[in-house]
Design a protein around this motif. Structure first.
Motif, PDB file in Angstrom:
ATOM      1  N   LYS A  72     -12.554  12.644  27.046  1.00 38.33           N
ATOM      2  CA  LYS A  72     -11.947  13.026  25.768  1.00 38.33           C
ATOM      3  C   LYS A  72     -11.745  11.804  24.891  1.00 38.33           C
ATOM      4  CE  LYS A  72      -7.184  12.617  27.432  1.00 38.33           C
ATOM      5  NZ  LYS A  72      -5.860  13.258  27.531  1.00 38.33           N
ATOM      6  N   THR A  73     -11.564  12.045  23.598  1.00 36.86           N
ATOM      7  CA  THR A  73     -11.259  10.942  22.685  1.00 36.86           C
ATOM      8  C   THR A  73      -9.810  10.520  22.875  1.00 36.86           C
ATOM      9  OG1 THR A  73     -10.777  12.561  20.952  1.00 36.86           O
ATOM     10  CG2 THR A  73     -12.981  11.573  20.971  1.00 36.86           C
ATOM     11  N   PRO A  74      -9.502   9.251  22.641  1.00 35.15           N
ATOM     12  CA  PRO A  74      -8.133   8.772  22.849  1.00 35.15           C
ATOM     13  C   PRO A  74      -7.135   9.399  21.875  1.00 35.15           C
ATOM     14  CG  PRO A  74      -9.701   6.961  22.773  1.00 35.15           C
ATOM     15  CD  PRO A  74     -10.434   8.171  22.316  1.00 35.15           C
ATOM     16  N   THR A  75      -5.884   9.353  22.238  1.00 40.31           N
ATOM     17  CA  THR A  75      -4.776   9.756  21.367  1.00 40.31           C
ATOM     18  C   THR A  75      -4.145   8.488  20.787  1.00 40.31           C
ATOM     19  OG1 THR A  75      -3.120   9.682  23.135  1.00 40.31           O
ATOM     20  CG2 THR A  75      -4.387  11.733  22.876  1.00 40.31           C
ATOM     21  N   ASP A  76      -2.890   8.576  20.367  1.00 42.55           N
ATOM     22  CA  ASP A  76      -2.219   7.391  19.851  1.00 42.55           C
ATOM     23  C   ASP A  76      -1.515   6.585  20.944  1.00 42.55           C
ATOM     24  OD1 ASP A  76      -0.126   9.112  20.387  1.00 42.55           O
ATOM     25  OD2 ASP A  76       0.780   8.998  18.391  1.00 42.55           O
ATOM     26  N   VAL A  77      -1.770   6.935  22.199  1.00 43.71           N
ATOM     27  CA  VAL A  77      -1.308   6.134  23.338  1.00 43.71           C
ATOM     28  C   VAL A  77      -2.546   5.629  24.072  1.00 43.71           C
ATOM     29  CG1 VAL A  77      -0.013   6.096  25.501  1.00 43.71           C
ATOM     30  CG2 VAL A  77       0.829   7.443  23.568  1.00 43.71           C
ATOM     31  N   TRP A  78      -2.724   4.320  24.074  1.00 43.27           N
ATOM     32  CA  TRP A  78      -3.916   3.711  24.659  1.00 43.27           C
ATOM     33  C   TRP A  78      -3.542   3.002  25.962  1.00 43.27           C
ATOM     34  CZ3 TRP A  78      -6.651   0.887  19.979  1.00 43.27           C
ATOM     35  CH2 TRP A  78      -6.982   1.860  19.007  1.00 43.27           C
ATOM     36  N   TRP A  79      -3.964   3.576  27.075  1.00 45.07           N
ATOM     37  CA  TRP A  79      -3.776   2.927  28.365  1.00 45.07           C
ATOM     38  C   TRP A  79      -4.921   1.948  28.589  1.00 45.07           C
ATOM     39  CZ3 TRP A  79       0.382   3.122  31.468  1.00 45.07           C
ATOM     40  CH2 TRP A  79       1.320   4.133  31.231  1.00 45.07           C
ATOM     41  N   HIS A  80      -4.608   0.688  28.664  1.00 46.62           N
ATOM     42  CA  HIS A  80      -5.645  -0.334  28.855  1.00 46.62           C
ATOM     43  C   HIS A  80      -4.992  -1.548  29.498  1.00 46.62           C
ATOM     44  CE1 HIS A  80      -8.853  -3.184  28.169  1.00 46.62           C
ATOM     45  NE2 HIS A  80      -9.612  -2.245  27.628  1.00 46.62           N
ATOM     46  N   THR A  81      -5.594  -2.035  30.568  1.00 44.93           N
ATOM     47  CA  THR A  81      -5.027  -3.185  31.257  1.00 44.93           C
ATOM     48  C   THR A  81      -5.005  -4.423  30.365  1.00 44.93           C
ATOM     49  OG1 THR A  81      -5.158  -4.545  33.261  1.00 44.93           O
ATOM     50  CG2 THR A  81      -7.238  -3.952  32.209  1.00 44.93           C
ATOM     51  N   ILE A  82      -4.133  -5.354  30.673  1.00 45.04           N
ATOM     52  CA  ILE A  82      -4.138  -6.641  29.994  1.00 45.04           C
ATOM     53  C   ILE A  82      -5.366  -7.434  30.440  1.00 45.04           C
ATOM     54  CG2 ILE A  82      -1.612  -6.672  29.882  1.00 45.04           C
ATOM     55  CD1 ILE A  82      -1.728  -8.843  32.118  1.00 45.04           C
ATOM     56  N   VAL A  83      -5.589  -8.577  29.833  1.00 42.03           N
ATOM     57  CA  VAL A  83      -6.681  -9.446  30.266  1.00 42.03           C
ATOM     58  C   VAL A  83      -6.376  -9.926  31.684  1.00 42.03           C
ATOM     59  CG1 VAL A  83      -7.960 -11.574  29.829  1.00 42.03           C
ATOM     60  CG2 VAL A  83      -7.179 -10.160  27.914  1.00 42.03           C
ATOM     61  N   SER A  84      -7.279  -9.667  32.596  1.00 41.72           N
ATOM     62  CA  SER A  84      -7.052 -10.035  33.993  1.00 41.72           C
ATOM     63  C   SER A  84      -6.900 -11.550  34.143  1.00 41.72           C
ATOM     64  CB  SER A  84      -8.218  -9.562  34.859  1.00 41.72           C
ATOM     65  OG  SER A  84      -8.115 -10.095  36.165  1.00 41.72           O
ATOM     66  N   PRO A  85      -5.867 -11.992  34.854  1.00 44.22           N
ATOM     67  CA  PRO A  85      -5.686 -13.441  35.064  1.00 44.22           C
ATOM     68  C   PRO A  85      -6.839 -14.092  35.814  1.00 44.22           C
ATOM     69  CG  PRO A  85      -3.684 -12.230  35.624  1.00 44.22           C
ATOM     70  CD  PRO A  85      -4.761 -11.210  35.428  1.00 44.22           C
ATOM     71  N   THR A  86      -7.637 -13.287  36.509  1.00 44.49           N
ATOM     72  CA  THR A  86      -8.759 -13.839  37.281  1.00 44.49           C
ATOM     73  C   THR A  86     -10.110 -13.325  36.795  1.00 44.49           C
ATOM     74  OG1 THR A  86      -8.528 -12.067  38.910  1.00 44.49           O
ATOM     75  CG2 THR A  86      -7.326 -14.102  39.340  1.00 44.49           C
ATOM     76  N   GLY A  87     -10.121 -12.587  35.682  1.00 47.41           N
ATOM     77  CA  GLY A  87     -11.354 -11.988  35.204  1.00 47.41           C
ATOM     78  C   GLY A  87     -12.181 -12.917  34.334  1.00 47.41           C
ATOM     79  N   LYS A  88     -13.435 -12.540  34.091  1.00 43.33           N
ATOM     80  CA  LYS A  88     -14.343 -13.340  33.279  1.00 43.33           C
ATOM     81  C   LYS A  88     -13.902 -13.408  31.826  1.00 43.33           C
ATOM     82  CE  LYS A  88     -18.475 -12.503  36.098  1.00 43.33           C
ATOM     83  NZ  LYS A  88     -19.854 -11.950  36.111  1.00 43.33           N
ATOM     84  N   GLU A  89     -13.168 -12.395  31.370  1.00 39.36           N
ATOM     85  CA  GLU A  89     -12.745 -12.344  29.971  1.00 39.36           C
ATOM     86  C   GLU A  89     -11.683 -13.392  29.647  1.00 39.36           C
ATOM     87  OE1 GLU A  89     -10.750  -9.050  26.958  1.00 39.36           O
ATOM     88  OE2 GLU A  89     -11.887  -8.340  28.697  1.00 39.36           O
ATOM     89  N   LYS A  90     -10.941 -13.817  30.629  1.00 38.54           N
ATOM     90  CA  LYS A  90      -9.813 -14.726  30.411  1.00 38.54           C
ATOM     91  C   LYS A  90     -10.269 -16.066  29.837  1.00 38.54           C
ATOM     92  CE  LYS A  90      -6.196 -17.255  32.881  1.00 38.54           C
ATOM     93  NZ  LYS A  90      -5.659 -17.606  34.208  1.00 38.54           N
ATOM     94  N   THR A  91      -9.587 -16.519  28.796  1.00 36.82           N
ATOM     95  CA  THR A  91      -9.853 -17.839  28.214  1.00 36.82           C
ATOM     96  C   THR A  91      -8.755 -18.837  28.536  1.00 36.82           C
ATOM     97  OG1 THR A  91      -8.667 -17.352  26.146  1.00 36.82           O
ATOM     98  CG2 THR A  91     -10.995 -16.717  26.265  1.00 36.82           C
ATOM     99  N   GLY A  92      -7.584 -18.348  28.974  1.00 36.94           N
ATOM    100  CA  GLY A  92      -6.444 -19.220  29.170  1.00 36.94           C
ATOM    101  C   GLY A  92      -5.533 -19.272  27.961  1.00 36.94           C
ATOM    102  N   TYR A  93      -5.961 -18.660  26.839  1.00 31.45           N
ATOM    103  CA  TYR A  93      -5.121 -18.661  25.644  1.00 31.45           C
ATOM    104  C   TYR A  93      -3.887 -17.803  25.906  1.00 31.45           C
ATOM    105  CZ  TYR A  93      -4.025 -19.130  20.730  1.00 31.45           C
ATOM    106  OH  TYR A  93      -3.403 -19.453  19.557  1.00 31.45           O
TER     107      TYR A  93
END
Length: 274
Positions: free
Chosen positions: A186-207
């Motif tokens: 389904k399309t999202p509502t106005d509540v978006w469940w999404h994890t934070i940037v993983s501390p050990t993931g590739k997306e993390k920059t350290g910022y």
């Protein structure tokens, strides 16, 4: 058009042409009263180390140079925001949108300010709740695990909203909707469940205040068209620019931190090579 500008954002905004940007996302300092900084660590194999890792091997942790530091405290927070939001309103196209990311402590005051800047409560479209479930849990109150994102449009009735371009999410009760709908999501509502940037993931920059790419990509895809320009004048780690570039949009990123600009350039250069 793609630009990364190192400089004080109010001065930089004043140099942008009126009506030149279709979408703005900002994640300003939250006025927490603390200093925002994230240390970077490296683990080095050492039999006399301070921690045990995979396979029972011992490691020594070393602290690398710190990421950008800024004092997240303002004597007049709304006075700081107002001229920047007024400039944001000026540079938006007639059908443009602003997404303002803040936390529950300040959101009520910021909404009143945005109502004033946009000239009408009718320009307020949604309060999006970004909910996540990570980190420490208070034992004195319900743990705070959400941020607030306010969506305003320059025109109360004419704006970009491409719901068909949104990602889809699982149904909470798939058995109630049938196999076909459950498979499609389904399309999202106005509540978006999404994890934070993983501390050990590739997306993390350290910022220290990096926001997840998934949240920004949803905003960019739904609230702008390919080829249009996305602006972030508290750009930090550059996630808005990455979301724009990945989805065929132009970007303007502004931040006065040399370290932030370095992180942005590295991320966007890596994306261009991918």
């Amino acid at each position: 058009m793609n630009r990364i500008i190192r400089g004080e954002n109010l001065a930089a905004l004043r140099k942008l042409a009126a009506g030149s940007v279709e979408l703005i996302y900002i994640d300003p300092p939250f006025n927490t009263g603390t200093t925002q900084q994230r240390k970077r660590m490296k683990a080095v194999r050492d039999v006399a180390g301070d921690r045990t890792g995979f396979g029972g091997h011992r490691y020594r942790t070393e602290t690398l140079e710190a990421m950008p530091v800024y004092a997240d405290a303002f004597e007049d927070y709304l006075g700081f925001l107002r001229p920047r939001l007024e400039e944001a309103h000026r540079v938006l196209t007639p059908t443009g949108s602003l997404f303002f990311h803040i936390d529950p402590r300040e959101v009520h005051y910021c909404k009143v300010l945005l109502d004033e800047v946009f000239g009408s409560r009718a320009c307020f479209q949604n309060e999006i709740i970004w909910a996540y479930d990570y980190g420490a849990r208070s034992k004195k109150r319900w743990p705070g695990k959400h941020d607030n994102i306010l969506w305003y449009t320059k025109n109360p009735k004419e704006y970009t909203f491409r719901l068909e371009a949104s990602d889809r999410i699982p149904y909470m009760a798939p058995g109630l909707v049938g196999a076909a709908k459950a498979a499609r999501g389904k399309t999202p509502t106005d509540v978006w469940w999404h994890t934070i940037v993983s501390p050990t993931g590739k997306e993390k920059t350290g910022y220290p205040t990096q926001k997840p790419l998934g949240v920004l990509e949803r905003i960019v895809r739904v609230h702008s068209n390919p080829g249009e320009t996305v602006l972030d004048f508290f750009a930090g780690s550059g996630t808005t620019g990455v979301a724009a570039a990945k989805n065929g949009r132009e970007y303007i990123l502004i931040d006065e931190s040399a370290e932030a600009v370095k992180v942005m350039r590295q991320r966007l250069k890596a994306l261009a090579k991918a």
